[in-house]
Design a protein around this motif. Structure first.
Motif, PDB file in Angstrom:
ATOM      1  N   GLU A  16       0.822  -1.206   0.000  1.00 11.34           N
ATOM      2  CA  GLU A  16       0.000   0.000   0.000  1.00 11.34           C
ATOM      3  C   GLU A  16       0.861   1.264   0.000  1.00 11.34           C
ATOM      4  O   GLU A  16       0.467   2.287  -0.537  1.00 11.34           O
ATOM      5  CB  GLU A  16      -0.932   0.019   1.221  1.00 11.34           C
ATOM      6  CG  GLU A  16      -1.913  -1.130   1.269  1.00 11.34           C
ATOM      7  CD  GLU A  16      -1.302  -2.434   1.775  1.00 11.34           C
ATOM      8  OE1 GLU A  16      -0.362  -2.404   2.609  1.00 11.34           O
ATOM      9  OE2 GLU A  16      -1.747  -3.488   1.310  1.00 11.34           O
ATOM     10  N   ARG A  17       2.044   1.197   0.581  1.00 13.99           N
ATOM     11  CA  ARG A  17       2.927   2.363   0.635  1.00 13.99           C
ATOM     12  C   ARG A  17       3.530   2.681  -0.726  1.00 13.99           C
ATOM     13  O   ARG A  17       4.072   3.749  -0.930  1.00 13.99           O
ATOM     14  CB  ARG A  17       4.051   2.135   1.650  1.00 13.99           C
ATOM     15  CG  ARG A  17       3.538   2.076   3.079  1.00 13.99           C
ATOM     16  CD  ARG A  17       4.631   2.197   4.087  1.00 13.99           C
ATOM     17  NE  ARG A  17       5.269   3.499   3.984  1.00 13.99           N
ATOM     18  CZ  ARG A  17       6.539   3.711   4.281  1.00 13.99           C
ATOM     19  NH1 ARG A  17       7.296   2.746   4.693  1.00 13.99           N
ATOM     20  NH2 ARG A  17       7.057   4.921   4.174  1.00 13.99           N
ATOM     21  N   LEU A  18       3.456   1.744  -1.659  1.00 15.18           N
ATOM     22  CA  LEU A  18       4.088   1.920  -2.964  1.00 15.18           C
ATOM     23  C   LEU A  18       3.126   2.358  -4.059  1.00 15.18           C
ATOM     24  O   LEU A  18       3.502   2.424  -5.222  1.00 15.18           O
ATOM     25  CB  LEU A  18       4.780   0.619  -3.381  1.00 15.18           C
ATOM     26  CG  LEU A  18       5.908   0.156  -2.467  1.00 15.18           C
ATOM     27  CD1 LEU A  18       6.417  -1.204  -2.912  1.00 15.18           C
ATOM     28  CD2 LEU A  18       7.031   1.165  -2.445  1.00 15.18           C
ATOM     29  N   THR A  19       1.903   2.676  -3.715  1.00 24.21           N
ATOM     30  CA  THR A  19       0.885   2.996  -4.718  1.00 24.21           C
ATOM     31  C   THR A  19       1.297   4.143  -5.637  1.00 24.21           C
ATOM     32  O   THR A  19       1.242   4.021  -6.861  1.00 24.21           O
ATOM     33  CB  THR A  19      -0.455   3.312  -4.037  1.00 24.21           C
ATOM     34  OG1 THR A  19      -0.850   2.173  -3.272  1.00 24.21           O
ATOM     35  CG2 THR A  19      -1.530   3.614  -5.067  1.00 24.21           C
ATOM     36  N   ALA A  20       1.740   5.255  -5.077  1.00 21.05           N
ATOM     37  CA  ALA A  20       2.109   6.413  -5.905  1.00 21.05           C
ATOM     38  C   ALA A  20       3.299   6.082  -6.794  1.00 21.05           C
ATOM     39  O   ALA A  20       3.318   6.431  -7.977  1.00 21.05           O
ATOM     40  CB  ALA A  20       2.424   7.619  -5.031  1.00 21.05           C
ATOM     41  N   TYR A  21       4.268   5.376  -6.241  1.00 22.05           N
ATOM     42  CA  TYR A  21       5.434   4.956  -7.031  1.00 22.05           C
ATOM     43  C   TYR A  21       4.994   4.038  -8.178  1.00 22.05           C
ATOM     44  O   TYR A  21       5.385   4.231  -9.328  1.00 22.05           O
ATOM     45  CB  TYR A  21       6.449   4.249  -6.134  1.00 22.05           C
ATOM     46  CG  TYR A  21       7.482   3.472  -6.909  1.00 22.05           C
ATOM     47  CD1 TYR A  21       8.560   4.112  -7.514  1.00 22.05           C
ATOM     48  CD2 TYR A  21       7.372   2.092  -7.058  1.00 22.05           C
ATOM     49  CE1 TYR A  21       9.503   3.406  -8.246  1.00 22.05           C
ATOM     50  CE2 TYR A  21       8.304   1.374  -7.784  1.00 22.05           C
ATOM     51  CZ  TYR A  21       9.364   2.032  -8.374  1.00 22.05           C
ATOM     52  OH  TYR A  21      10.287   1.326  -9.095  1.00 22.05           O
ATOM     53  N   ASP A  22       4.188   3.031  -7.854  1.00 26.25           N
ATOM     54  CA  ASP A  22       3.734   2.077  -8.875  1.00 26.25           C
ATOM     55  C   ASP A  22       2.983   2.759 -10.014  1.00 26.25           C
ATOM     56  O   ASP A  22       3.134   2.378 -11.178  1.00 26.25           O
ATOM     57  CB  ASP A  22       2.845   0.995  -8.255  1.00 26.25           C
ATOM     58  CG  ASP A  22       3.618  -0.044  -7.458  1.00 26.25           C
ATOM     59  OD1 ASP A  22       4.859  -0.133  -7.629  1.00 26.25           O
ATOM     60  OD2 ASP A  22       2.991  -0.765  -6.663  1.00 26.25           O
ATOM     61  N   GLU A  23       2.175   3.772  -9.685  1.00 30.70           N
ATOM     62  CA  GLU A  23       1.395   4.467 -10.710  1.00 30.70           C
ATOM     63  C   GLU A  23       2.288   5.208 -11.701  1.00 30.70           C
ATOM     64  O   GLU A  23       1.932   5.358 -12.866  1.00 30.70           O
ATOM     65  CB  GLU A  23       0.406   5.422 -10.060  1.00 30.70           C
ATOM     66  CG  GLU A  23      -0.744   4.699  -9.388  1.00 30.70           C
ATOM     67  CD  GLU A  23      -1.673   5.616  -8.610  1.00 30.70           C
ATOM     68  OE1 GLU A  23      -1.426   6.841  -8.563  1.00 30.70           O
ATOM     69  OE2 GLU A  23      -2.648   5.099  -8.037  1.00 30.70           O
ATOM     70  N   LEU A  24       3.449   5.670 -11.256  1.00 28.71           N
ATOM     71  CA  LEU A  24       4.393   6.357 -12.141  1.00 28.71           C
ATOM     72  C   LEU A  24       5.399   5.392 -12.765  1.00 28.71           C
ATOM     73  O   LEU A  24       5.759   5.522 -13.932  1.00 28.71           O
ATOM     74  CB  LEU A  24       5.141   7.443 -11.371  1.00 28.71           C
ATOM     75  CG  LEU A  24       4.296   8.599 -10.851  1.00 28.71           C
ATOM     76  CD1 LEU A  24       5.104   9.465  -9.899  1.00 28.71           C
ATOM     77  CD2 LEU A  24       3.767   9.423 -12.013  1.00 28.71           C
ATOM     78  N   ALA A  25       5.841   4.425 -11.989  1.00 27.03           N
ATOM     79  CA  ALA A  25       6.873   3.507 -12.465  1.00 27.03           C
ATOM     80  C   ALA A  25       6.359   2.583 -13.562  1.00 27.03           C
ATOM     81  O   ALA A  25       7.075   2.309 -14.531  1.00 27.03           O
ATOM     82  CB  ALA A  25       7.433   2.678 -11.308  1.00 27.03           C
ATOM     83  N   GLY A  26       5.135   2.108 -13.448  1.00 25.24           N
ATOM     84  CA  GLY A  26       4.585   1.193 -14.450  1.00 25.24           C
ATOM     85  C   GLY A  26       4.644   1.756 -15.862  1.00 25.24           C
ATOM     86  O   GLY A  26       5.240   1.131 -16.755  1.00 25.24           O
ATOM     87  N   PRO A  27       4.068   2.929 -16.095  1.00 24.49           N
ATOM     88  CA  PRO A  27       4.141   3.519 -17.434  1.00 24.49           C
ATOM     89  C   PRO A  27       5.576   3.845 -17.865  1.00 24.49           C
ATOM     90  O   PRO A  27       5.919   3.712 -19.033  1.00 24.49           O
ATOM     91  CB  PRO A  27       3.307   4.797 -17.308  1.00 24.49           C
ATOM     92  CG  PRO A  27       2.375   4.537 -16.188  1.00 24.49           C
ATOM     93  CD  PRO A  27       3.140   3.670 -15.230  1.00 24.49           C
ATOM     94  N   ALA A  28       6.435   4.253 -16.912  1.00 20.03           N
ATOM     95  CA  ALA A  28       7.827   4.568 -17.257  1.00 20.03           C
ATOM     96  C   ALA A  28       8.569   3.314 -17.714  1.00 20.03           C
ATOM     97  O   ALA A  28       9.317   3.347 -18.694  1.00 20.03           O
ATOM     98  CB  ALA A  28       8.541   5.195 -16.060  1.00 20.03           C
ATOM     99  N   VAL A  29       8.334   2.216 -17.033  1.00 21.32           N
ATOM    100  CA  VAL A  29       8.966   0.948 -17.413  1.00 21.32           C
ATOM    101  C   VAL A  29       8.471   0.507 -18.785  1.00 21.32           C
ATOM    102  O   VAL A  29       9.257   0.121 -19.652  1.00 21.32           O
ATOM    103  CB  VAL A  29       8.689  -0.143 -16.347  1.00 21.32           C
ATOM    104  CG1 VAL A  29       9.033  -1.525 -16.861  1.00 21.32           C
ATOM    105  CG2 VAL A  29       9.460   0.168 -15.070  1.00 21.32           C
ATOM    106  N   GLN A  30       7.168   0.571 -18.990  1.00 19.19           N
ATOM    107  CA  GLN A  30       6.589   0.168 -20.276  1.00 19.19           C
ATOM    108  C   GLN A  30       7.126   1.045 -21.406  1.00 19.19           C
ATOM    109  O   GLN A  30       7.491   0.543 -22.470  1.00 19.19           O
ATOM    110  CB  GLN A  30       5.071   0.234 -20.207  1.00 19.19           C
ATOM    111  CG  GLN A  30       4.400  -0.376 -21.418  1.00 19.19           C
ATOM    112  CD  GLN A  30       2.893  -0.439 -21.239  1.00 19.19           C
ATOM    113  OE1 GLN A  30       2.298   0.310 -20.459  1.00 19.19           O
ATOM    114  NE2 GLN A  30       2.264  -1.338 -21.979  1.00 19.19           N
TER     115      GLN A  30
END
Length: 100
Positions: A16-30
């Motif tokens: 749950e603490r990684l939600t904001a990171y995941d929302e930005l990192a996912g598209p950046a990785v893709q």
């Protein structure tokens, strides 16, 4: 050409603490050409722990080349994602070259 991989291990963190990171990192990785191969145990993946018995969160991402993996990490989009990592999150992050 050998593939490149991002390997992230989070010794202690709640997903749950990684939600904001995941929302930005996912598209950046893709956008950087990365493919998530595994994200366990936080996304319902199964894990069987041996040896030290640790079931830490582990993320494995594949890129077509080592150079592409490095470039994706250094990209502006991913650097913005890193800023979103919450204070106190500990992770062991590595970019490694695959065996051709």
């Amino acid at each position: 050409m050998a593939k490149g991989y991002w390997v992230s291990v989070y010794p202690a963190v709640s997903p749950e603490r990684l939600t904001a990171y995941d929302e930005l990192a996912g598209p950046a990785v893709q956008a950087g050409g990365g493919r998530v191969l595994s994200r366990i145990p936080s996304r319902g993946g199964r894990v069987v722990a041996h040896e030290a018995g640790s079931t830490q969160r582990v993320v494995l991402i594949e890129f077509d080349s080592f150079e592409q993996a490095v470039a994706a990490y250094e990209s502006e989009a991913y650097q913005k994602a890193l800023v979103a990592l919450p204070d106190g999150v500990e992770r062991d992050f590595r970019i490694i070259e695959g065996i051709d």
